[in-house]
Design a protein around this motif. Structure first.
Motif, PDB file in Angstrom:
ATOM      1  N   ALA A   1      43.655  32.173  53.264  1.00  0.00           N
ATOM      2  CA  ALA A   1      44.071  32.800  54.528  1.00  0.00           C
ATOM      3  C   ALA A   1      43.355  34.124  54.740  1.00  0.00           C
ATOM      4  N   ALA A   2      43.395  34.609  55.962  1.00  0.00           N
ATOM      5  CA  ALA A   2      42.678  35.838  56.310  1.00  0.00           C
ATOM      6  C   ALA A   2      43.310  37.073  55.682  1.00  0.00           C
ATOM      7  N   ARG A   3      44.589  36.989  55.351  1.00  0.00           N
ATOM      8  CA  ARG A   3      45.299  38.149  54.803  1.00  0.00           C
ATOM      9  C   ARG A   3      45.812  37.852  53.398  1.00  0.00           C
ATOM     10  N   HIS A   4      45.944  38.920  52.619  1.00  0.00           N
ATOM     11  CA  HIS A   4      46.528  38.780  51.297  1.00  0.00           C
ATOM     12  C   HIS A   4      47.977  38.301  51.421  1.00  0.00           C
ATOM     13  N   PRO A   5      48.482  37.554  50.447  1.00  0.00           N
ATOM     14  CA  PRO A   5      49.882  37.123  50.499  1.00  0.00           C
ATOM     15  C   PRO A   5      50.832  38.301  50.358  1.00  0.00           C
ATOM     16  N   ALA A   6      52.043  38.119  50.850  1.00  0.00           N
ATOM     17  CA  ALA A   6      53.021  39.211  50.833  1.00  0.00           C
ATOM     18  C   ALA A   6      53.298  39.683  49.409  1.00  0.00           C
ATOM     19  N   TRP A   7      53.331  38.747  48.445  1.00  0.00           N
ATOM     20  CA  TRP A   7      53.652  39.159  47.074  1.00  0.00           C
ATOM     21  C   TRP A   7      52.615  40.124  46.519  1.00  0.00           C
ATOM     22  N   TYR A   8      51.368  39.992  46.978  1.00  0.00           N
ATOM     23  CA  TYR A   8      50.320  40.903  46.515  1.00  0.00           C
ATOM     24  C   TYR A   8      50.600  42.326  47.017  1.00  0.00           C
ATOM     25  N   HIS A   9      50.913  42.460  48.289  1.00  0.00           N
ATOM     26  CA  HIS A   9      51.231  43.795  48.830  1.00  0.00           C
ATOM     27  C   HIS A   9      52.451  44.378  48.123  1.00  0.00           C
ATOM     28  N   ASN A  10      53.417  43.529  47.802  1.00  0.00           N
ATOM     29  CA  ASN A  10      54.616  44.012  47.114  1.00  0.00           C
ATOM     30  C   ASN A  10      54.288  44.594  45.743  1.00  0.00           C
ATOM     31  N   LEU A  11      53.483  43.883  44.965  1.00  0.00           N
ATOM     32  CA  LEU A  11      53.229  44.372  43.603  1.00  0.00           C
ATOM     33  C   LEU A  11      52.264  45.546  43.578  1.00  0.00           C
ATOM     34  N   VAL A  12      51.431  45.675  44.612  1.00  0.00           N
ATOM     35  CA  VAL A  12      50.606  46.882  44.707  1.00  0.00           C
ATOM     36  C   VAL A  12      51.507  48.098  44.921  1.00  0.00           C
ATOM     37  N   ALA A  13      52.517  47.929  45.778  1.00  0.00           N
ATOM     38  CA  ALA A  13      53.446  49.027  46.048  1.00  0.00           C
ATOM     39  C   ALA A  13      54.408  49.254  44.885  1.00  0.00           C
ATOM     40  N   ASN A  14      54.826  48.155  44.222  1.00  0.00           N
ATOM     41  CA  ASN A  14      55.793  48.224  43.123  1.00  0.00           C
ATOM     42  C   ASN A  14      55.300  47.338  41.982  1.00  0.00           C
ATOM     43  N   PRO A  15      54.511  47.887  41.057  1.00  0.00           N
ATOM     44  CA  PRO A  15      53.858  47.056  40.028  1.00  0.00           C
ATOM     45  C   PRO A  15      54.798  46.420  39.011  1.00  0.00           C
ATOM     46  N   ARG A  16      56.031  46.896  38.913  1.00  0.00           N
ATOM     47  CA  ARG A  16      56.976  46.288  37.956  1.00  0.00           C
ATOM     48  C   ARG A  16      57.488  44.980  38.568  1.00  0.00           C
ATOM     49  N   VAL A  17      57.241  43.867  37.884  1.00  0.00           N
ATOM     50  CA  VAL A  17      57.607  42.548  38.391  1.00  0.00           C
ATOM     51  C   VAL A  17      58.375  41.780  37.316  1.00  0.00           C
ATOM     52  N   THR A  18      58.943  40.651  37.713  1.00  0.00           N
ATOM     53  CA  THR A  18      59.608  39.762  36.765  1.00  0.00           C
ATOM     54  C   THR A  18      58.894  38.416  36.783  1.00  0.00           C
ATOM     55  N   VAL A  19      58.689  37.863  35.601  1.00  0.00           N
ATOM     56  CA  VAL A  19      57.975  36.596  35.447  1.00  0.00           C
ATOM     57  C   VAL A  19      58.900  35.581  34.793  1.00  0.00           C
ATOM     58  N   GLU A  20      58.914  34.361  35.327  1.00  0.00           N
ATOM     59  CA  GLU A  20      59.563  33.217  34.691  1.00  0.00           C
ATOM     60  C   GLU A  20      58.489  32.175  34.443  1.00  0.00           C
ATOM     61  N   ASN A  21      58.345  31.734  33.193  1.00  0.00           N
ATOM     62  CA  ASN A  21      57.297  30.760  32.891  1.00  0.00           C
ATOM     63  C   ASN A  21      57.834  29.402  32.448  1.00  0.00           C
ATOM     64  N   GLY A  22      59.138  29.192  32.644  1.00  0.00           N
ATOM     65  CA  GLY A  22      59.745  27.935  32.248  1.00  0.00           C
ATOM     66  C   GLY A  22      60.407  28.006  30.895  1.00  0.00           C
ATOM     67  N   VAL A  23      59.982  28.961  30.074  1.00  0.00           N
ATOM     68  CA  VAL A  23      60.605  29.192  28.772  1.00  0.00           C
ATOM     69  C   VAL A  23      61.251  30.574  28.758  1.00  0.00           C
ATOM     70  N   PHE A  24      60.464  31.600  29.026  1.00  0.00           N
ATOM     71  CA  PHE A  24      60.947  32.968  28.975  1.00  0.00           C
ATOM     72  C   PHE A  24      61.000  33.596  30.376  1.00  0.00           C
ATOM     73  N   THR A  25      61.920  34.531  30.527  1.00  0.00           N
ATOM     74  CA  THR A  25      61.949  35.417  31.688  1.00  0.00           C
ATOM     75  C   THR A  25      61.720  36.828  31.162  1.00  0.00           C
ATOM     76  N   TYR A  26      60.747  37.535  31.736  1.00  0.00           N
ATOM     77  CA  TYR A  26      60.426  38.858  31.211  1.00  0.00           C
ATOM     78  C   TYR A  26      59.865  39.751  32.309  1.00  0.00           C
ATOM     79  N   ASP A  27      59.967  41.054  32.089  1.00  0.00           N
ATOM     80  CA  ASP A  27      59.371  42.023  32.991  1.00  0.00           C
ATOM     81  C   ASP A  27      57.907  42.219  32.634  1.00  0.00           C
ATOM     82  N   ALA A  28      57.111  42.527  33.643  1.00  0.00           N
ATOM     83  CA  ALA A  28      55.681  42.748  33.430  1.00  0.00           C
ATOM     84  C   ALA A  28      55.196  43.845  34.351  1.00  0.00           C
ATOM     85  N   GLU A  29      54.064  44.421  33.979  1.00  0.00           N
ATOM     86  CA  GLU A  29      53.391  45.434  34.788  1.00  0.00           C
ATOM     87  C   GLU A  29      52.162  44.787  35.411  1.00  0.00           C
ATOM     88  N   ALA A  30      52.074  44.856  36.728  1.00  0.00           N
ATOM     89  CA  ALA A  30      50.966  44.234  37.447  1.00  0.00           C
ATOM     90  C   ALA A  30      49.830  45.232  37.636  1.00  0.00           C
TER      91      ALA A  30
END
Length: 278
Positions: free
Chosen positions: A66-95
């Motif tokens: 698409a012509a624009r970055h996805p919303a999640w990208y703008h979110n993590l640029v503004a707030n780099p602390r994110v949460t990841v679920e990979n099917g086994v673990f749920t953990y916080d990460a720094e983007a």
């Protein structure tokens, strides 16, 4: 507003321990939760990822070209602390958005693995970002949706089975050479399995031996199997880090590891889960 397509994937992902069907069947997928750049609300999005070793994964803000970055990208640029679920673990990460040569090398790995990424780039004038998600260590790992010992153990084991199965498929389809990302996938598996077994050797096995002395022969067998698997991991690591890794030799090592690991996991589940469910 919630995206109905994404909502169904998220529900399926959580219900099936990271496995989904449809267009993402067999793909490496995670759930990325970001904090809205303007709203401050939490938003969860399914995204494909690339293993990058040592608690780090890469996600690509393609938005299907698409012509624009996805919303999640703008979110993590503004707030780099994110949460990841990979099917086994749920953990916080720094983007962290990759720049310059680091971006270009990661992008080359991605397009070598799947030319769909290059097709997305061809559709848009923007340079598609690559983002590293580095796990933040904060106490014991949180096994997604599990509270009892049996559920935790089987979810971790199922994650290992799934990953080695994916790697086997990738190696079998690799043709005459192994790409850089595929080698990274193998090395990430080796490191993850080594860390898992080290944790069991240093924590769970001594605890079981102390609480259940009659289980000493079982614990001894499991520890010996760890040593055997460690030797197979080292052989796989040696094979994929050779100057010109041979796909046939790599596939043989993956098959040896998969067979030994599956037998080990089945035995461990049969012997240990009943101890904590009586």
């Amino acid at each position: 507003m919630p995206n109905e397509f994404n909502t169904k994937i998220i529900e399926e992902f959580r219900a099936n321990r990271g496995r989904v069907g449809g267009p993402f069947e067999g793909a490496r997928l995670l759930l990325l939760t970001t904090t809205g750049a303007r709203s401050g609300n939490r938003h969860t999005t399914p995204v494909a990822y690339l293993p990058d070793g040592d608690g780090r994964v890469l996600v690509i803000a393609s938005a299907a070209g698409a012509a624009r970055h996805p919303a999640w990208y703008h979110n993590l640029v503004a707030n780099p602390r994110v949460t990841v679920e990979n099917g086994v673990f749920t953990y916080d990460a720094e983007a962290a958005v990759l720049r310059g040569e680091e971006h270009d090398l990661a992008w080359a790995r991605a397009t070598e693995t799947d030319d769909g990424w290059a097709e997305y780039q061809a559709r848009t004038a923007r340079k598609i970002p690559v983002v590293a998600l580095d796990a933040i260590e904060d106490g014991p790992p949180n096994v997604s949706g599990e509270t009892d010992f049996g559920g935790v153990l089987t979810r971790i084991h199922d994650g290992l089975r799934r990953e080695i199965g994916l790697i086997r498929e990738e190696v079998a389809a690799s043709g005459s050479s192994l790409g850089v990302q595929l080698r990274t996938n193998c090395l990430t598996l080796c490191a993850g399995l080594h860390n898992h077994h080290t944790g069991e050797d240093q924590g769970m096995f001594p605890m079981i031996a102390d609480q259940f002395p009659e289980m000493a022969p079982v614990v001894a067998r499991l520890a010996a199997e760890h040593e055997k698997i460690a030797a197979l991991l080292e052989e796989l690591r040696r094979t994929v880090t050779a100057e010109n890794p041979d796909p046939g030799a790599t596939l043989a090592e993956v098959d040896r590891l998969a067979a030994e690991l599956d037998a080990h996991l089945v035995y461990e589940e049969e012997q240990l889960i009943p101890l904590f469910t009586q």
